[in-house]
Write an enzyme that holds these catalytic residues in place. Structure first.
Site, PDB file in Angstrom:
ATOM      1  N   ALA A  65       0.862  -1.040  -0.086  1.00 37.93           N
ATOM      2  CA  ALA A  65       0.094  -0.073   0.062  1.00 37.93           C
ATOM      3  C   ALA A  65       0.935   1.291   0.037  1.00 37.93           C
ATOM      4  O   ALA A  65       2.100   1.170   0.682  1.00 37.93           O
ATOM      5  CB  ALA A  65      -0.782  -0.070   1.224  1.00 37.93           C
ATOM      6  N   GLY A 110       0.516  -4.909   1.024  1.00 35.95           N
ATOM      7  CA  GLY A 110      -0.599  -5.226  -0.152  1.00 35.95           C
ATOM      8  C   GLY A 110      -0.459  -5.569  -1.504  1.00 35.95           C
ATOM      9  O   GLY A 110      -1.577  -6.381  -2.013  1.00 35.95           O
ATOM     10  N   GLU A 113      -1.019  -9.217  -0.648  1.00 38.84           N
ATOM     11  CA  GLU A 113      -2.438  -9.605  -0.667  1.00 38.84           C
ATOM     12  C   GLU A 113      -3.110  -9.392  -1.820  1.00 38.84           C
ATOM     13  O   GLU A 113      -4.103 -10.245  -1.963  1.00 38.84           O
ATOM     14  CB  GLU A 113      -2.978  -8.474   0.422  1.00 38.84           C
ATOM     15  CG  GLU A 113      -2.421  -8.486   1.836  1.00 38.84           C
ATOM     16  CD  GLU A 113      -2.624  -7.196   2.708  1.00 38.84           C
ATOM     17  OE1 GLU A 113      -2.238  -6.329   2.519  1.00 38.84           O
ATOM     18  OE2 GLU A 113      -3.259  -7.559   3.845  1.00 38.84           O
ATOM     19  N   GLU A 133       4.490  -5.307   7.162  1.00 40.81           N
ATOM     20  CA  GLU A 133       3.748  -4.411   7.705  1.00 40.81           C
ATOM     21  C   GLU A 133       4.426  -4.243   9.274  1.00 40.81           C
ATOM     22  O   GLU A 133       4.109  -3.030   9.799  1.00 40.81           O
ATOM     23  CB  GLU A 133       2.223  -4.482   7.941  1.00 40.81           C
ATOM     24  CG  GLU A 133       1.524  -4.551   6.495  1.00 40.81           C
ATOM     25  CD  GLU A 133       1.611  -5.532   5.723  1.00 40.81           C
ATOM     26  OE1 GLU A 133       2.117  -6.615   5.732  1.00 40.81           O
ATOM     27  OE2 GLU A 133       1.075  -5.569   4.625  1.00 40.81           O
TER      28      GLU A 133
HETATM   29  N1  CO8 Z   1       4.524   3.198  -0.715  1.00 48.27           N
HETATM   30  C1  CO8 Z   1       4.961   4.313  -1.366  1.00 48.27           C
HETATM   31  N2  CO8 Z   1       6.168   4.322  -1.978  1.00 48.27           N
HETATM   32  C2  CO8 Z   1       7.129   3.225  -2.159  1.00 48.27           C
HETATM   33  C3  CO8 Z   1       6.548   2.046  -1.539  1.00 48.27           C
HETATM   34  C4  CO8 Z   1       5.301   1.934  -0.834  1.00 48.27           C
HETATM   35  N3  CO8 Z   1       4.813   0.858  -0.258  1.00 48.27           N
HETATM   36  N4  CO8 Z   1       7.457   1.135  -1.939  1.00 48.27           N
HETATM   37  C5  CO8 Z   1       8.312   1.685  -2.514  1.00 48.27           C
HETATM   38  N5  CO8 Z   1       8.027   3.146  -2.667  1.00 48.27           N
HETATM   39  C6  CO8 Z   1       8.955   4.340  -3.486  1.00 48.27           C
HETATM   40  C7  CO8 Z   1       9.978   4.751  -2.562  1.00 48.27           C
HETATM   41  O1  CO8 Z   1       9.693   5.529  -1.712  1.00 48.27           O
HETATM   42  C8  CO8 Z   1      10.734   5.270  -3.874  1.00 48.27           C
HETATM   43  O2  CO8 Z   1      10.377   6.450  -4.119  1.00 48.27           O
HETATM   44  P1  CO8 Z   1      11.477   7.500  -4.553  1.00 48.27           P
HETATM   45  O3  CO8 Z   1      12.356   7.261  -5.645  1.00 48.27           O
HETATM   46  O4  CO8 Z   1      10.639   9.040  -4.698  1.00 48.27           O
HETATM   47  O5  CO8 Z   1      12.306   7.612  -3.215  1.00 48.27           O
HETATM   48  C9  CO8 Z   1      10.595   4.224  -4.938  1.00 48.27           C
HETATM   49  O6  CO8 Z   1       9.420   3.547  -4.640  1.00 48.27           O
HETATM   50  C10 CO8 Z   1      11.580   3.153  -5.250  1.00 48.27           C
HETATM   51  O7  CO8 Z   1      11.658   2.484  -4.057  1.00 48.27           O
HETATM   52  P2  CO8 Z   1      13.225   2.126  -3.524  1.00 48.27           P
HETATM   53  O8  CO8 Z   1      14.141   3.348  -3.774  1.00 48.27           O
HETATM   54  O9  CO8 Z   1      13.021   1.897  -1.818  1.00 48.27           O
HETATM   55  O10 CO8 Z   1      13.662   0.905  -4.116  1.00 48.27           O
HETATM   56  P3  CO8 Z   1      14.551  -0.195  -3.647  1.00 48.27           P
HETATM   57  O11 CO8 Z   1      14.878  -1.255  -4.694  1.00 48.27           O
HETATM   58  O12 CO8 Z   1      15.692   0.365  -2.749  1.00 48.27           O
HETATM   59  O13 CO8 Z   1      13.835  -1.192  -2.481  1.00 48.27           O
HETATM   60  C11 CO8 Z   1      11.817  -2.026  -1.663  1.00 48.27           C
HETATM   61  C12 CO8 Z   1      12.649  -1.616  -2.597  1.00 48.27           C
HETATM   62  C13 CO8 Z   1      12.674  -2.999  -0.482  1.00 48.27           C
HETATM   63  C14 CO8 Z   1      10.568  -2.700  -2.147  1.00 48.27           C
HETATM   64  C15 CO8 Z   1      11.605  -0.890  -0.774  1.00 48.27           C
HETATM   65  O14 CO8 Z   1      11.102   0.148  -1.932  1.00 48.27           O
HETATM   66  C16 CO8 Z   1      10.594  -1.148   0.242  1.00 48.27           C
HETATM   67  O15 CO8 Z   1      10.850  -1.574   1.499  1.00 48.27           O
HETATM   68  N6  CO8 Z   1       9.227  -0.646   0.209  1.00 48.27           N
HETATM   69  C17 CO8 Z   1       8.356  -0.659   1.129  1.00 48.27           C
HETATM   70  C18 CO8 Z   1       7.787  -2.188   1.443  1.00 48.27           C
HETATM   71  C19 CO8 Z   1       6.768  -2.175   2.492  1.00 48.27           C
HETATM   72  O16 CO8 Z   1       6.840  -1.917   3.611  1.00 48.27           O
HETATM   73  N7  CO8 Z   1       5.523  -2.541   1.790  1.00 48.27           N
HETATM   74  C20 CO8 Z   1       4.443  -2.675   2.794  1.00 48.27           C
HETATM   75  C21 CO8 Z   1       3.643  -1.328   2.818  1.00 48.27           C
HETATM   76  S1  CO8 Z   1       2.228  -1.500   4.020  1.00 48.27           S
HETATM   77  C22 CO8 Z   1       1.060  -2.216   3.414  1.00 48.27           C
HETATM   78  O17 CO8 Z   1       1.070  -2.621   2.128  1.00 48.27           O
HETATM   79  C23 CO8 Z   1      -0.181  -2.537   4.208  1.00 48.27           C
HETATM   80  C24 CO8 Z   1      -1.375  -3.039   3.251  1.00 48.27           C
HETATM   81  C25 CO8 Z   1      -2.625  -2.772   3.983  1.00 48.27           C
HETATM   82  C26 CO8 Z   1      -3.108  -1.488   4.156  1.00 48.27           C
HETATM   83  C27 CO8 Z   1      -4.266  -1.316   4.819  1.00 48.27           C
HETATM   84  C28 CO8 Z   1      -4.823   0.147   4.699  1.00 48.27           C
HETATM   85  C29 CO8 Z   1      -5.240   0.496   5.925  1.00 48.27           C
END
Ligand code: CO8
Length: 255
Positions: A65, A110, A113, A133
């Site tokens: 998400a 997400g 999911e 998460e």
């Molecule tokens: N949300 C928003 N932006 C994101 C997300 C995300 N989940 N994941 C990556 N991005 C963005 C980064 O911020 C970055 O943006 P920018 O270039 O502007 O800085 C761009 O995408 C590229 O990402 P990275 O530079 O981090 O890329 P890497 O190759 O270094 O890393 C990863 C890749 C390991 C996937 C890393 O991006 C990461 O850890 N992302 C987050 C993963 C995460 O924690 N996901 C879970 C999110 S919570 C969730 O999904 C809950 C679902 C239920 C929600 C219920 C609602 C109430």
């Protein structure tokens, strides 16, 4: 509806929906859910389509998400956002046709999911899976706590949910989270091949298999068996007669 995030293409009677927001690793925001709801309706209305594939553009399937959109949410807004996603992913399960996830890269939070809301998953050997998460002090909100333990063992599900660890495609295959792992450049080819195999079968039979297998999971065993018997019976005149006659006449069935 004009789509900003989703792209729809077709190959014969297969619909391919690509999530295309690669600059944010296809993170799921409110617009995504609006578009996916609309896409589900649009594809469901395309009567020639027999299978839908969902994939992501770039190095992620979906990295979760959209954290930027969630950071300032109130508890009430959080509940609403969670229910929106839960409903959308449930709508995939409720689609009559099969939905296959072609997992090209990160399927996190997400994103996993979403993949679990599909009927089954084919993965690139570069794909990574996880429910991170807890790293953010959150829990899954799009039914990850419910679907993961139903797809894997409870131990495997709780390991992923509690540790927030990312696993690779081989481990995802081992725990039953994905059904097949292929080379990245073969992902779409292989997924399309599977989709076309399914599309060559009795279309109503395939829809009924999906319905009765999914409905049966929520029922008492005997009730599920009764539903199966009922559907088995109605298939004779719907498609079975042609399928069985074709077999006996050594020809291809005309479904
Ligand atoms: N949300 C928003 N932006 C994101 C997300 C995300 N989940 N994941 C990556 N991005 C963005 C980064 O911020 C970055 O943006 P920018 O270039 O502007 O800085 C761009 O995408 C590229 O990402 P990275 O530079 O981090 O890329 P890497 O190759 O270094 O890393 C990863 C890749 C390991 C996937 C890393 O991006 C990461 O850890 N992302 C987050 C993963 C995460 O924690 N996901 C879970 C999110 S919570 C969730 O999904 C809950 C679902 C239920 C929600 C219920 C609602 C109430």
């Amino acid at each position: 509806m004009d789509y900003e995030i989703l792209k729809l293409t077709t190959d014969e009677n297969i619909a391919i929906v690509t999530i295309s927001r690669p600059q944010a690793l296809n993170a799921l925001n409110s617009l995504f859910f609006k578009e996916m709801d609309s896409m589900i309706q649009q594809v469901s209305a395309m009567t020639e389509i027999r299978v839908m594939i969902i994939t992501g553009e770039g190095k992620a399937f979906v990295a979760g998400a959209d954290i930027a959109e969630m950071v300032d949410m109130t508890p009430e807004h959080g509940i609403a956002f969670s229910k929106t996603g839960q409903n959308t992913f449930r709508s995939l399960e409720k689609m009559e046709i099969p939905v296959i996830a072609a997992v090209n890269g990160f399927a996190l939070g997400g994103g996993l999911e979403l993949a679990m809301g599909c009927d089954f998953r084919i993965a690139s050997n570069k794909a990574k899976f996880g429910q991170p998460e807890v790293n953010l002090g959150m829990i899954p909100g799009y039914a990850g706590t419910q679907r993961l333990p139903r797809l894997t063992s409870l131990g495997d599900a709780l390991f992923l949910l509690m540790s927030g660890e990312m696993i690779n495609a081989e481990d995802a295959l081992r725990i039953g989270l994905v059904q097949k792992v292929v080379e990245p450049e073969q992902l779409m080819e292989e997924t399309l091949k599977i989709a076309k195999t399914i599309a060559s079968k009795g279309p109503l039979a395939v829809k009924k298999v999906k319905y009765v297998a999914r409905a049966g999971r929520m029922m008492h065993f005997e009730d599920g068996c009764n539903l199966e018997a009922e559907f088995f019976g109605t298939q004779f005149k719907a498609e079975g007669e042609e399928g069985m006659r074709a077999f006996l006449e050594k020809r291809k069935a005309n479904f």
